[in-house]
Write a protein that holds these residues in place. Structure first.
Motif, short mmCIF file in Angstrom:
data_model
loop_
_atom_site.label_atom_id
_atom_site.label_comp_id
_atom_site.label_asym_id
_atom_site.label_seq_id
_atom_site.Cartn_x
_atom_site.Cartn_y
_atom_site.Cartn_z
N GLY A 37 -9.51 73.21 60.30
CA GLY A 37 -10.85 72.69 60.02
C GLY A 37 -11.42 72.08 61.28
O GLY A 37 -11.02 72.42 62.39
N GLY A 38 -12.32 71.17 61.11
CA GLY A 38 -12.97 70.60 62.28
C GLY A 38 -14.01 71.56 62.82
O GLY A 38 -14.32 72.59 62.22
N SER A 39 -14.53 71.23 63.96
CA SER A 39 -15.62 72.01 64.53
C SER A 39 -15.13 73.30 65.18
O SER A 39 -14.16 73.29 65.93
CB SER A 39 -16.35 71.17 65.58
OG SER A 39 -17.32 71.96 66.21
N PRO A 40 -15.84 74.40 64.94
CA PRO A 40 -15.49 75.65 65.61
C PRO A 40 -16.10 75.76 67.02
O PRO A 40 -15.82 76.69 67.74
CB PRO A 40 -16.06 76.73 64.69
CG PRO A 40 -17.20 76.06 64.01
CD PRO A 40 -16.81 74.61 63.87
N THR B 78 -13.02 66.15 58.67
CA THR B 78 -12.88 67.53 58.24
C THR B 78 -11.63 68.19 58.82
O THR B 78 -11.30 69.32 58.48
CB THR B 78 -14.11 68.38 58.62
OG1 THR B 78 -14.19 68.48 60.05
CG2 THR B 78 -15.39 67.76 58.07
N PHE B 79 -10.92 67.49 59.70
CA PHE B 79 -9.71 68.03 60.31
C PHE B 79 -8.57 68.01 59.31
O PHE B 79 -8.32 67.01 58.65
CB PHE B 79 -9.33 67.22 61.55
CG PHE B 79 -8.10 67.73 62.24
CD1 PHE B 79 -8.13 68.88 62.99
CD2 PHE B 79 -6.90 67.06 62.11
CE1 PHE B 79 -7.00 69.37 63.62
CE2 PHE B 79 -5.75 67.53 62.73
CZ PHE B 79 -5.81 68.68 63.49
N ARG B 80 -7.87 69.15 59.19
CA ARG B 80 -6.72 69.27 58.30
C ARG B 80 -5.44 69.25 59.15
O ARG B 80 -5.00 70.27 59.65
CB ARG B 80 -6.76 70.57 57.51
CG ARG B 80 -7.85 70.64 56.47
CD ARG B 80 -7.76 71.93 55.66
NE ARG B 80 -7.90 73.15 56.44
CZ ARG B 80 -9.06 73.78 56.65
NH1 ARG B 80 -10.17 73.32 56.14
NH2 ARG B 80 -9.09 74.88 57.36
N GLY B 81 -4.89 68.10 59.31
CA GLY B 81 -3.62 67.98 60.01
C GLY B 81 -2.49 68.09 59.01
O GLY B 81 -2.71 68.15 57.80
N VAL B 82 -1.30 68.12 59.51
CA VAL B 82 -0.13 68.15 58.64
C VAL B 82 0.60 66.85 58.92
O VAL B 82 1.39 66.75 59.84
CB VAL B 82 0.76 69.37 58.93
CG1 VAL B 82 1.91 69.44 57.95
CG2 VAL B 82 -0.05 70.65 58.86
#
Length: 167
Positions: free
Chosen positions: A34-37, A50-54
Motif C-alpha cells: 500500500g502507500g503511495s505508488p 495506508t501502508f501495510r507492514g507486517v
C-alpha cells in the motif's frame, strides 16, 4: 514486544529487488504494502496509515496469502500458479504451531516458527525454479537445515509428541 517494524527495520534496496520475482512481474512496493505508488505523494511508511507492514510473524501468511490465495489475481501473472499455499501452511506443522501461539492454546508453542519469509525471503524472492532460490528443490534440505540443524533453536521443540532432531 514482537514488533517487526521499528525505526531500524531495513527496507528493500535495489540489489534485493534486482532479481525479485514480484519485481520482474511488474509489481512494486505499493502493490504489496500500500502507500503511495508515486514519489510525488510518498510519505514515510512509519507515518502513512495506508501502508501495510507486517508487524508480527502471525500476520505473514495472510499478508502473502492476500494475493497468493486469490485465484483470479494470480491467473493474471501465472495461470498455473498454486493458490493453496496459505491453506497448506496453516495445516503444516509450522502453521499449526504458529496458530497455537496466536491462540494461546499451547504455552510451549513457538511464536518464532517458520513462516513464508523464512524460507522464501521477504524482498528478493526468487522463482522456485531459479537455481539460486532457497526453495529450489535441490536447496530445500539446506534451507530447512538453517533452523532444523540448529540444536539450540530446536531445543525443547516437539512434533507429534516427539523431539525434533537436528541431524
Amino acid at each position: 514486544d514482537g514488533d517487526m517494524w521499528a525505526e531500524g527495520t531495513p527496507i528493500a534496496d535495489e540489489h534485493a529487488l534486482a532479481n525479485d520475482l514480484h519485481w520482474k512481474k511488474g509489481l512494486r512496493c505499493h502493490d504489496c504494502h500500500g502507500g503511495s505508488p508515486t514519489l510525488d505523494t510518498f510519505k514515510n511508511h512509519r507515518d502513512d496509515p495506508t501502508f501495510r507492514g507486517v508487524r508480527s510473524r502471525e500476520l505473514i501468511p495472510g499478508f502473502c496469502g492476500r494475493c497468493h490465495s486469490n485465484i483470479s489475481y494470480m491467473q493474471g501473472y501465472n495461470p498455473s500458479a498454486r493458490t493453496d499455499q496459505e491453506a497448506e501452511y496453516w495445516t503444516s506443522g509450522h502453521g499449526r504451531r504458529l496458530k497455537a501461539s496466536i491462540e494461546g492454546k499451547n504455552p510451549a508453542a513457538d511464536p518464532a516458527v517458520a513462516t513464508c519469509v523464512d524460507c522464501h525471503g521477504g524482498h528478493g524472492i526468487l522463482a522456485v525454479k531459479d537455481a539460486n532460490s532457497p526453495v529450489e528443490p535441490t536447496h530445500v534440505a539446506r534451507t530447512c537445515a538453517r533452523c532444523h540443524a540448529d540444536e539450540s533453536r530446536m531445543a525443547n521443540r516437539r512434533y507429534n509428541g516427539r523431539p525434533l532432531g537436528t541431524e
